[in-house]
Design a protein around this motif. Structure first.
Motif, PDB file in Angstrom:
ATOM      1  N   HIS A   2      12.972  16.969  15.906  1.00 23.06           N
ATOM      2  CA  HIS A   2      13.184  15.645  16.260  1.00 23.06           C
ATOM      3  C   HIS A   2      14.949  15.456  16.402  1.00 23.06           C
ATOM      4  O   HIS A   2      15.671  16.423  15.964  1.00 23.06           O
ATOM      5  CB  HIS A   2      12.938  14.618  15.148  1.00 23.06           C
ATOM      6  N   GLY A   4      18.235  12.166  16.091  1.00 22.23           N
ATOM      7  CA  GLY A   4      18.496  10.831  15.471  1.00 22.23           C
ATOM      8  C   GLY A   4      19.764  10.659  15.978  1.00 22.23           C
ATOM      9  O   GLY A   4      20.664  11.345  16.368  1.00 22.23           O
ATOM     10  N   TYR A  29      12.155   9.162   2.927  1.00 22.72           N
ATOM     11  CA  TYR A  29      13.234   8.365   3.161  1.00 22.72           C
ATOM     12  C   TYR A  29      14.446   9.108   2.513  1.00 22.72           C
ATOM     13  O   TYR A  29      14.409   9.747   1.231  1.00 22.72           O
ATOM     14  CB  TYR A  29      13.240   6.874   2.481  1.00 22.72           C
ATOM     15  N   GLU A  95      17.886   7.172   6.284  1.00 22.03           N
ATOM     16  CA  GLU A  95      17.022   7.602   7.352  1.00 22.03           C
ATOM     17  C   GLU A  95      15.805   7.993   6.927  1.00 22.03           C
ATOM     18  O   GLU A  95      15.446   7.735   5.669  1.00 22.03           O
ATOM     19  CB  GLU A  95      17.607   8.988   8.001  1.00 22.03           C
ATOM     20  N   ARG A  96      14.727   7.826   7.800  1.00 18.89           N
ATOM     21  CA  ARG A  96      13.266   8.307   7.595  1.00 18.89           C
ATOM     22  C   ARG A  96      12.829   9.605   8.419  1.00 18.89           C
ATOM     23  O   ARG A  96      13.145   9.549   9.753  1.00 18.89           O
ATOM     24  CB  ARG A  96      12.336   6.922   7.938  1.00 18.89           C
ATOM     25  N   ALA A  97      12.061  10.505   7.793  1.00 13.36           N
ATOM     26  CA  ALA A  97      11.645  11.439   8.378  1.00 13.36           C
ATOM     27  C   ALA A  97      10.111  11.482   8.120  1.00 13.36           C
ATOM     28  O   ALA A  97       9.569  11.114   7.155  1.00 13.36           O
ATOM     29  CB  ALA A  97      12.227  12.689   8.143  1.00 13.36           C
ATOM     30  N   TYR A  99       6.273  13.586   9.066  1.00 15.60           N
ATOM     31  CA  TYR A  99       5.972  14.733   9.689  1.00 15.60           C
ATOM     32  C   TYR A  99       4.255  14.862   9.673  1.00 15.60           C
ATOM     33  O   TYR A  99       3.760  14.346   8.618  1.00 15.60           O
ATOM     34  CB  TYR A  99       6.252  16.062   8.857  1.00 15.60           C
ATOM     35  N   HIS A 111       8.891  13.075  13.545  1.00 17.14           N
ATOM     36  CA  HIS A 111      10.030  12.559  14.096  1.00 17.14           C
ATOM     37  C   HIS A 111      10.863  11.701  12.793  1.00 17.14           C
ATOM     38  O   HIS A 111      10.598  11.877  11.874  1.00 17.14           O
ATOM     39  CB  HIS A 111       9.380  11.372  14.863  1.00 17.14           C
ATOM     40  N   ALA A 112      12.120  11.559  13.174  1.00 19.90           N
ATOM     41  CA  ALA A 112      12.835  10.755  12.286  1.00 19.90           C
ATOM     42  C   ALA A 112      13.853   9.751  13.130  1.00 19.90           C
ATOM     43  O   ALA A 112      14.104   9.829  14.431  1.00 19.90           O
ATOM     44  CB  ALA A 112      13.963  12.054  11.845  1.00 19.90           C
TER      45      ALA A 112
END
Length: 257
Positions: A2, A4, A29, A95-97, A99, A111-112
């Motif tokens: 991903h 960002g 998060y 940020e957010r990731a 999976y 995605h992130a």
């Protein structure tokens, strides 16, 4: 894999619309505190209605980062769709990731994205594709105390538009699987205008997963928050088309006449 986008500055508020912990998803998060003071952070986890929000507090040390693995924060967060509204005593970056694993292949896709600093009454998304290969989702969160009456206007490549109405309950989130919104949206490239008709601010993100035709097949994904503005000029970092056969696309939406 991903990618960002960096953010221009820390903020005391952040919002995420996308998030899931069911069906093999792991949701994180990521909080960065670049300042010299401890950040006292409140995260309001917004669930699909009629569930009430879940509120948790976290401390992030100065000049450090903290990872929140949402799946393990509460039994009610172990298998659900979820958005987040984050409020901090000190400016930070969030940020957010996310999976998704498959049997024998942890984190097969993911995605992130960085959060947005505030809800808004209008959002624009240029990217989007549906059909047997792509699954397209719009994620809408309403952190306020009043229901939002939301219009989704889908822009098709030939200039046709398709309008759909959705209600987003207060302090909750909603998922729209675009492939199934209308027959015209079943297999097409598409952009989206998102408008809160009753002026209740919301947060909007777009997520795409592939390859189809079923979620069990997904091996890749990307996601990004919608844009709050239209503009005459946009700047993107350089892109490289790799010899391995990667392809680079620019997605352009014109909502005007």
């Amino acid at each position: 894999g991903h990618t960002g986008t960096a953010v221009a500055e820390p903020s005391t508020t952040w919002h995420f619309a996308e998030g899931a912990t069911h069906s093999g998803f792991d949701l994180f998060y990521l909080l960065q505190n670049p300042g010299p003071a401890i950040a006292d952070v409140e995260v309001s986890y917004l669930l699909p209605p009629p569930a009430s929000p879940i509120v948790r507090h976290y401390l992030v040390a100065p000049h450090s980062r903290r990872t929140i693995w949402v799946n393990h924060e509460d039994t009610r967060l172990a298998s659900t769709d979820v958005s987040a509204a984050i409020a901090s005593s000190q400016p930070l970056v969030a940020e957010r990731a996310m999976y998704r694993g498959r049997p024998g292949l942890p984190y097969a896709a993911g995605h992130a994205a960085a959060g947005v600093q505030a809800p808004a009454t209008a959002w624009v998304i240029a990217e989007g594709a549906t059909g047997p290969f792509f699954d397209l989702f719009l994620l809408l969160s309403n952190p306020g105390d009043t229901a939002a009456d939301v219009q989704l206007r889908y822009l098709l490549p030939d200039g046709r538009t398709v309008d759909r109405a959705h209600a987003v309950a207060p302090r909750s989130r909603s998922t729209v699987w675009v492939d199934y919104e209308a027959p015209e949206l079943a297999d097409t490239a598409v952009s989206t205008l998102i408008t809160s008709l009753n002026d209740v601010p919301i947060v909007a993100e777009r997520a795409m997963w592939w390859p189809g035709p079923a979620p069990a097949n997904w091996l890749e994904a990307h996601a990004a928050p919608a844009s709050r503005t239209l503009a005459r000029r946009w700047v993107l970092p350089p892109s490289v088309v790799m010899p391995s056969g990667a392809n680079d696309f620019l997605l352009l939406a014109n909502p005007g006449e």
